[in-house]
Design a protein around this motif. Sequence first.
Motif, PDB file in Angstrom:
ATOM      1  N   THR A 146     -56.367  44.615  -1.891  1.00  0.00           N
ATOM      2  CA  THR A 146     -56.303  43.986  -3.550  1.00  0.00           C
ATOM      3  C   THR A 146     -57.694  44.319  -4.026  1.00  0.00           C
ATOM      4  O   THR A 146     -57.829  43.865  -4.606  1.00  0.00           O
ATOM      5  N   THR A 147     -58.895  43.937  -2.786  1.00  0.00           N
ATOM      6  CA  THR A 147     -60.060  43.824  -3.053  1.00  0.00           C
ATOM      7  C   THR A 147     -60.872  45.327  -2.604  1.00  0.00           C
ATOM      8  O   THR A 147     -62.496  45.081  -2.360  1.00  0.00           O
ATOM      9  N   GLU A 152     -54.873  39.807  -6.394  1.00  0.00           N
ATOM     10  CA  GLU A 152     -55.753  38.975  -4.878  1.00  0.00           C
ATOM     11  C   GLU A 152     -54.683  37.832  -4.730  1.00  0.00           C
ATOM     12  O   GLU A 152     -53.877  36.827  -3.686  1.00  0.00           O
ATOM     13  N   ILE A 206     -64.302  47.860 -11.855  1.00  0.00           N
ATOM     14  CA  ILE A 206     -64.991  46.770 -10.862  1.00  0.00           C
ATOM     15  C   ILE A 206     -66.209  46.446 -11.653  1.00  0.00           C
ATOM     16  O   ILE A 206     -67.327  46.295 -11.340  1.00  0.00           O
ATOM     17  N   VAL A 251     -63.078  46.336  -5.233  1.00  0.00           N
ATOM     18  CA  VAL A 251     -64.077  45.354  -5.555  1.00  0.00           C
ATOM     19  C   VAL A 251     -65.395  45.117  -4.802  1.00  0.00           C
ATOM     20  O   VAL A 251     -65.877  45.194  -5.839  1.00  0.00           O
ATOM     21  N   ARG A 306     -57.142  41.745 -11.593  1.00  0.00           N
ATOM     22  CA  ARG A 306     -57.413  40.558  -9.923  1.00  0.00           C
ATOM     23  C   ARG A 306     -56.895  39.858 -10.230  1.00  0.00           C
ATOM     24  O   ARG A 306     -56.935  38.805  -8.995  1.00  0.00           O
ATOM     25  N   ASP A 307     -55.454  38.883 -10.043  1.00  0.00           N
ATOM     26  CA  ASP A 307     -54.733  38.398 -10.666  1.00  0.00           C
ATOM     27  C   ASP A 307     -53.687  39.003  -9.348  1.00  0.00           C
ATOM     28  O   ASP A 307     -53.148  37.514  -8.216  1.00  0.00           O
TER      29      ASP A 307
END
Length: 267
Positions: A96-97, A182, A267, A100, A179-180
């Motif tokens: 998920t990141t 994650e 990002i 980012v 972003r949610d």
Amino acid sequence: MSASKGWRQSPAILDFTAGLKCWPIISFMALSDVRARYKRSVLGPLWLTLGTAIGSMGLGLLWSELMNVPAAQFVPTLTGGLILWQFIAGVLSESTTVYVRQASIIRNLSLPLSIYPPQLLLRHVVNLLHNLPIFLIVALVYGVPVSWASLLLLPALALLIANLYWICVVISVLGARFRDLEHIVGAVLPLLMFISPVFYRPNYLPFSERILWFNPLSHGIELVRSPMLGHAPPLFVIWVNLALLLGGSLLAFWLFNKKRDRIAFWI
């Protein structure tokens, strides 16, 4: 002819082609992440191996009594399940990141965006290789049989890694935008652990076995753990994993091709 040329010039194809040429960079970044995580540590990555070994033996001996299953049968099953779950859950949670966490590199260096998911996957493959000796020791202690089916371990593991790759691509792109995701994945993983055959084989639960197979992760775990225990995986498990690879790869290609140019802005 023009359609074929247009397909070859798609953003995904161009990026994946450039990414294949960057394998030295991918491997260097993945191994650097592993070394950085255990910097100034006495045992280094062996802490992960030690933790898995303690958890496997402790939970294995306890749960074998609770479930009334002989330790020689239950402990190897649990050990294989825990090792595979740590590998799968690690890839899912960190996917998920992916973009980012690499935002500074993406903004400052012109590198193919397709190199970051395999970097994450390779790092977790290294961790998996650190844990596999635990299963070998358990297999020797409890006399796990070795048969022709054991030779299926490598192709089964390759198929699992291939499925995790397209999952990583899909989740990483969606995670860059939302972003949610994650937190959603972090909340769902504990539930998935208990409805996946991590602590048991599906046939230990005769009343819930059919429900268990609706979980795609169950097929991935059984695909690899069966050869580890000296058995060939069920044929339907192999077909489900192949179907997931085909459908998931098409989904990952379509999503990456459509959203690739937007990732740097998200990002």
